[in-house]
Write a protein that holds these residues in place. Structure first.
Motif, short mmCIF file in Angstrom:
data_model
loop_
_atom_site.label_atom_id
_atom_site.label_comp_id
_atom_site.label_asym_id
_atom_site.label_seq_id
_atom_site.Cartn_x
_atom_site.Cartn_y
_atom_site.Cartn_z
N VAL A 97 57.64 42.93 41.58
CA VAL A 97 56.73 43.45 42.60
C VAL A 97 55.34 43.56 41.99
O VAL A 97 55.13 44.31 41.03
CB VAL A 97 57.18 44.82 43.13
N ALA A 137 51.62 44.69 42.84
CA ALA A 137 50.89 45.49 43.82
C ALA A 137 49.39 45.38 43.56
O ALA A 137 48.93 45.54 42.43
CB ALA A 137 51.33 46.95 43.76
N ALA A 139 56.50 49.26 42.12
CA ALA A 139 55.66 48.20 41.58
C ALA A 139 55.95 47.98 40.10
O ALA A 139 56.09 48.93 39.33
CB ALA A 139 54.19 48.54 41.79
N VAL A 173 50.58 46.68 38.66
CA VAL A 173 49.59 47.23 39.59
C VAL A 173 48.20 46.78 39.16
O VAL A 173 47.80 46.96 38.00
CB VAL A 173 49.64 48.77 39.63
#
Length: 297
Positions: free
Chosen positions: A250, A252, A185, A188
């Motif tokens: 990414v 998350a 990730a 986050v």
């Protein structure tokens, strides 16, 4: 006429410490098959094998530099021969100023290949002299003295990225903290502060993708305020990452079990990104790990 008319051969050479490794990484991202430190005498035969690979290998990068020692002396002869035989190739020469190369070697604490037991300046002078004939035959010359990595990447894309898709790939991932945080990730977000449908009996066994659960989570003022601020944050951040040259991101979203709140927020974020025209994917990592009857409806 070759078996592969779309074949493209790029030979990368130049000064040690000038950024050849970074250039090759960028070329690999563009789909090129890279071979490092190939003796020049093998270039014509290797290129011929790739050309007759029935299209399996049609973009090739060969890195040739002074590390090949005595083999390097044949480089100019090989280039001249390939030109005379009309064999297609492009020669990319990488260079940088003496000051920058010295600084890079000092930072990495590596020895210069041309002068492993002497001063770096001696190695640079010897290498420039040895590479002079090759530089004169270069198709492209890139000086990385004042380039950022992202700027070098853009130069490589402009020169060699014929069918390159510059869209950044954004992966939105929901997860449960009790199953561990995702290692890949970049961002986050912990949404465990949002009202939890788990404590509502009729919603406990349904996922955040179910309309009834989504409506429950979305109705609270804290959720509405968070989503508004999240949208503003994402609308600001994504263009900055694209400008920086990031190719993959990414994001998350985590809650306790990865079933209700994280699924709802991740789905909302995915839809926002898609509506903005970004290349986005959605994954609910831990949804099926929960021992419940109704995961998705």
């Amino acid at each position: 006429m070759t078996d592969n008319d779309d074949f493209r051969l790029v030979i990368v050479t130049g000064m040690s410490g000038s950024g050849k490794t970074q250039a090759c990484r960028n070329l690999e991202d563009l789909g090129y098959f890279c071979v490092d430190n190939l003796p020049p005498v093998f270039i014509p035969k290797f290129a011929e094998l790739c050309q007759h690979s029935a299209g399996r290998v049609n973009k090739v990068v060969l890195v040739v530099d002074t590390r090949s020692r005595e083999f390097f002396d044949t480089f100019v002869h090989v280039i001249r021969q390939m030109n005379e035989e009309n064999k297609p190739f492009e020669l990319l020469f990488m260079e940088a100023s003496d000051e920058v190369i010295i600084r890079r070697y000092k930072e990495t604490r590596r020895r210069h290949p041309m002068a492993p037991n002497s001063r770096i300046t001696e190695g640079i002078n010897m290498e420039r002299e040895r590479l002079a004939g090759v530089r004169n035959k270069a198709t492209y010359i890139i000086d990385t003295s004042a380039l950022l990595k992202s700027e070098l990447k853009q130069k490589i894309i402009r020169l060699f990225g014929d069918d390159y898709n510059e869209q950044m790939n954004i992966n939105v991932l929901s997860f449960g903290f009790k199953f561990g945080m995702p290692l890949d990730a970049d961002i986050v977000l912990d949404v465990r502060f949002l009202p939890n449908p788990f404590y509502i009996e009729k919603l406990r066994h349904k996922s955040g993708a179910v309309p009834a659960v989504a409506e429950y989570i979305a109705k609270w003022p804290v959720t509405q305020q968070f989503m508004e601020k999240l949208d503003d944050l994402v609308n600001f951040l994504i263009p900055q990452y694209i400008k920086e040259g990031k190719s993959q991101l990414v994001i998350a979203i985590g809650c306790t079990g990865g079933m209700h709140r994280s699924v709802f927020i991740a789905s909302h974020l995915f839809n926002l990104l898609k509506n903005r025209g970004y290349l986005a994917n959605l994954e609910h990592r831990d949804l099926m790990k929960n021992d419940v009857a109704e995961h998705i409806q």
